[in-house]
Enzyme design. Sequence first.
Site, short mmCIF file in Angstrom:
data_model
loop_
_atom_site.label_atom_id
_atom_site.label_comp_id
_atom_site.label_asym_id
_atom_site.label_seq_id
_atom_site.Cartn_x
_atom_site.Cartn_y
_atom_site.Cartn_z
N ASP A 221 -6.04 -28.87 -15.07
CA ASP A 221 -4.74 -29.00 -14.40
C ASP A 221 -4.07 -27.62 -14.38
OD1 ASP A 221 -2.76 -31.17 -13.36
OD2 ASP A 221 -1.53 -29.86 -14.61
N GLU A 223 -1.60 -24.46 -13.55
CA GLU A 223 -0.20 -24.17 -13.24
C GLU A 223 -0.19 -22.91 -12.39
OE1 GLU A 223 2.32 -26.15 -13.88
OE2 GLU A 223 0.97 -27.52 -14.93
N ASP A 321 -5.33 -29.10 -7.16
CA ASP A 321 -5.86 -28.11 -8.11
C ASP A 321 -7.08 -27.40 -7.56
OD1 ASP A 321 -4.39 -28.48 -10.91
OD2 ASP A 321 -4.60 -30.46 -9.99
N HIS A 380 4.47 -30.28 -17.35
CA HIS A 380 4.17 -29.09 -16.55
C HIS A 380 3.62 -27.95 -17.38
CE1 HIS A 380 5.76 -30.94 -12.96
NE2 HIS A 380 6.88 -31.21 -13.60
N ASP A 385 -0.52 -31.30 -19.84
CA ASP A 385 -0.81 -32.21 -18.72
C ASP A 385 -2.27 -32.65 -18.76
OD1 ASP A 385 1.76 -32.15 -17.79
OD2 ASP A 385 1.35 -30.87 -16.06
#
Length: 435
Positions: A221, A223, A321, A380, A385
Site C-alpha cells: 500500500d 503512499e 497502487d 494513511h 494500512d
Amino acid sequence: MAPAPAHALSPALPVRSLCVKTPRFSVRPASSSNQSSTREGVERSGTRLLARRVTSPVPTLRVCLPSLALSRQHINFGAPARPWIFAPGRAGEKATMGDQKENVPQAPPTEREEKAAAHTSGPPGKQRCRFDGQEDNKMKSTTSSSDFSDPIYKEISLTNGFINRMSRDELRAKLAEFKLDTRGVKDVLKKRLKNYYKKEKLMNKQPADGENYYDYICIIDFEATCEEGNQSEFTHEIIEFPIVLLNTRTLEIEDTFQRYVKPEINPQLSNFCINLTGISQDVVDKADEFPVVLQQAIDWMKQKELGSTYSYSILTDGSWDMSKFLNIQCRVSCLRYPSFAKKWINIRKAYGNFYKVPRSQTKLSVMLEKLGMDYDGRPHSGLDDSKNIARIAARMLRDGCELRVNERLHGGLLLTVSSSAPLEGAPAPQMPKPR
C-alpha cells in the site's frame, strides 16, 4: 363437437370458437396428418391464457405468441399433457436461479400457488399444452447440475437453508462452538458459518488440495505525494514503499519491509500531504530515490525466496497502487514496469464479490467495521494500512475465500482477470531495465 371439460375452462370466460380472432396470434399447421388428433383453442384474458381441449379430425396446430413476454416460445398441441392456464412471467421461475446461487433449498409453494396448481391440473390421461423446449430446458438444467449431483451438495444446501433462518445470536453461538470468530454483521456471520460447514463436508469427502495455492501474499500500500484537491495535472510520486508478508498457511504476518522515498519532481511535500500521511519533509529528504528503494525491496523479496521456492501474489487495496502510482513512478524514474507487479489481487473486488456487498462498502475502514475489527495504527501510514489489509485478507481466507489474482496491467491498460483463469503465482522479482 364434444364440449371441453369444466375444469379446463375459466368460469369468468365464455366459450368461444376454436380460432382466436386477434391480430396478435397467428395459427399455422404443424403437420399434414389426416388422422384424428387433439387441438386446443386458446383465448387471452388480461395476462392469462386459457387452453381448452377440443377433439376433431383436423391437423395438429401450433399457435405462435409473438407479442407476449414468452415471445420466443411456442405452444405445441398434440403432446401427451393436460390442460393448463398459463400465467406468463411467474415469480417462481425467477426464484429458482437465485436459490441455486446460494445453494438454498427452494421455498415451499404458497397457498395461492397451491390453489392455482390444483385448479390447473386435470384428471389423469388428459392432455396439456406445453411450451416448445420446456422439457429440453429441464433436461439441460439437469445436465448442467450433474457436477453437483453428489448427495454431499444436498446436505450443504439444506445446511445453508438452516443457517439463513438463524438469528444473529444463534449464529454467534454456533461460531463460538466451533471456535470461529464471532465478530461482524449478520451477513458476514452467515457467510462464515456456511463456508465452515462447506469446507468441513468437502474435506471429509476428499482430501483438500492446497498445493496449488499461493504460499505467501505480499500486501503493498504505497503512499504518494499529493495536494489538497489533487489537480489532474499533478504527478504523484511514491514516498513510502511498504510490504507485509502474509503466510497463507498460518494466516500470520511473518515479516514486513518499509522504506521511504525521496520524490524528484516535487521534492517539497505539501502541508496537506504531511498531515495526511504523517511523513515529514525531513524523512523524505534523507531517503533514497525510487530506483534504489525498488532494488532494496526486490532484494528483500529474494531473501524470502518468493517466486523461486515459494509461490506468492501481490495484494493491494484497490487498483491505484499498481496501475497508477507504480506505473507513474516508473516513468518518472525512467524504468520499465516490473514484471512481478503486473498482476495482483484487488481486495476490494474480492471482498465485494465474496460477501456480496456494494462497492461503497469496500473501503478499508468499512471492511474492518463489517468484519467486527478496529483499525490498528495510524490511518494513511503505508505500513499500518498494509498490516490492516493483511488482517482483512487473513479473515477472508479463514472464512473460506480463495483470494486470486483479479486485475492486471497490460500495455499501460488496467484489465480484469477472470476468476476461471488458472491460478498462477507472480514470477521471481527482478530489477526492471531502464527505459
